[in-house]
Design a protein around this motif. Structure first.
Motif, short mmCIF file in Angstrom:
data_model
loop_
_atom_site.label_atom_id
_atom_site.label_comp_id
_atom_site.label_asym_id
_atom_site.label_seq_id
_atom_site.Cartn_x
_atom_site.Cartn_y
_atom_site.Cartn_z
N ARG A 169 0.86 -1.19 0.00
CA ARG A 169 0.00 0.00 0.00
C ARG A 169 0.88 1.22 0.00
O ARG A 169 1.69 1.43 0.90
N GLY B 97 -2.04 2.69 -7.68
CA GLY B 97 -2.75 3.97 -7.67
C GLY B 97 -2.46 4.70 -8.97
O GLY B 97 -2.23 4.06 -10.01
N THR C 84 -6.81 0.27 -9.27
CA THR C 84 -6.17 0.34 -7.96
C THR C 84 -6.65 -0.84 -7.12
O THR C 84 -7.85 -1.08 -7.04
N ARG D 99 -10.78 2.21 -0.16
CA ARG D 99 -10.72 3.31 0.82
C ARG D 99 -11.03 2.83 2.24
O ARG D 99 -11.66 1.79 2.43
N ASP E 18 -9.52 4.83 -5.84
CA ASP E 18 -9.33 3.56 -5.14
C ASP E 18 -10.05 2.47 -5.94
O ASP E 18 -10.55 2.72 -7.04
#
Ligand code: HBI
Ligand code: FE
Length: 296
Positions: free
Chosen positions: A6, A96, A115, A119, A131
């Motif tokens: 992430r 992203g 992505t 969220r 997202d």
């Protein structure tokens, strides 16, 4: 493929800026938590309740064909065979936002970057970067519509060209994406409908884009759109309305972008909320509630 990780936004003097990375990963489906599946369910159910009579029929057709539902975050590996068969598109999992040229390269090859992370619960109503919900629910259903699938590929090819022409063409082409793929409306016999992914994936903007008296709603015109600035931090001040997806596709293909950039060279940009004399106006907005800190 690399292991997903992430990537957090970074706080800079411009606020939170997403980290741009080109890494393609495997969707870490087994790692999604119950809470993350629940976030998907909450967002999915909310939009499904809101969108009938607001989103265009083609969006629902795509959603149905893909078999997406509230039950769990979809597996890209289960969506890909359906996409492949219908329009030849494929989803790839990314961290992203990608640098523009990398993004265009994927589109030109019928790969749509999604992505992989969703969220956090406190971002249910607003998140500034794309997202999984925005990318998958917002963008992917229309990739099953052949003419839209072709438009997206043509856009990617146009992007690669624009990047070679320079910064001004790139800025102009980015506006086209923003006002169509992200925030477009379409005129149908039943009335205006949403097709833009930034709208269909947002509860607030689904209502605002169609029902608020504040924004302008203006007929799509390629050069007009390419000259119009946009805001990324508020609802749009202007929505552009296409008559058909064929019109959208023709705009990228019939007039080669070369002459258009030549025509637009040095032309001043229009503020996001302005109405121009030649506009085909569906609605002139009241501007109510717009930020008072000047236009963009
Ligand atoms: N990257 N993953 C991803 N998704 C986008 O929508 C995206 C991007 N990079 C650049 C970008 N969009 C914009 O510059 C578009 O205008 C092309
Ligand atoms: Fe998007």
């Amino acid at each position: 493929m690399e292991q997903p990780r992430r990537v957090e936004s970074q706080l800079t003097d411009k606020g939170y800026v997403p980290v741009y990375t080109t890494t393609v990963v495997e969707q870490p489906w087994d790692d999604y938590t119950e809470a993350e599946h629940q976030t998907w369910a909450t967002l999915f159910e909310r939009q499904i309740a809101l969108l009938p009579g607001r989103a265009c029929d083609e969006f629902f057709d795509g959603l149905r064909q893909l078999g997406m539902n509230a039950h769990a975050i979809p597996r890209f590996a289960e969506l890909n065979p359906i996409l492949k068969e219908r329009t030849g598109w494929q989803l790839i999992a990314v961290e992203g936002l990608l640098p523009e040229v990398a993004f265009f390269e994927h589109l030109a090859n019928r790969r749509f970057p999604v992505t992989w992370w969703i969220r956090k619960p406190e971002q249910i109503d607003y998140i500034s970067e794309p997202d999984l919900f925005h990318d998958l629910f917002g963008h992917v259903p229309l990739l099953l519509l052949p003419v839209f699938a072709d438009y997206m590929q043509a856009y990617g090819e146009g992007g690669l060209k624009a990047a070679r022409y320079g910064d001004e063409p790139l800025t102009e082409l980015t506006r086209l994406y923003w006002y169509t793929v992200e925030f477009g409306l379409i005129n149908t016999p039943a009335g205006l409908r949403i097709y833009g992914s930034g709208i269909v994936s947002s509860k607030g903007e689904s209502l605002y884009s169609l029902e608020s008296a504040a924004p302008n709603r203006i007929g799509f015109d390629l050069k007009r759109v390419m000259r119009t600035r946009y805001r990324i931090d508020t609802f749009q001040k202007t929505y552009f309305v296409i008559d058909s997806f064929e019109q959208l596709f023709r705009s990228t293909v019939d007039p080669d972008f070369g002459p258009i950039y030549y025509d637009l060279k040095g032309a001043p940009a229009f503020p996001a909320g302005s109405v121009q004399p030649q506009d085909r106006v569906f609605q002139k907005g009241t501007g109510e509630g717009w930020p008072a800190d000047g236009d963009v």
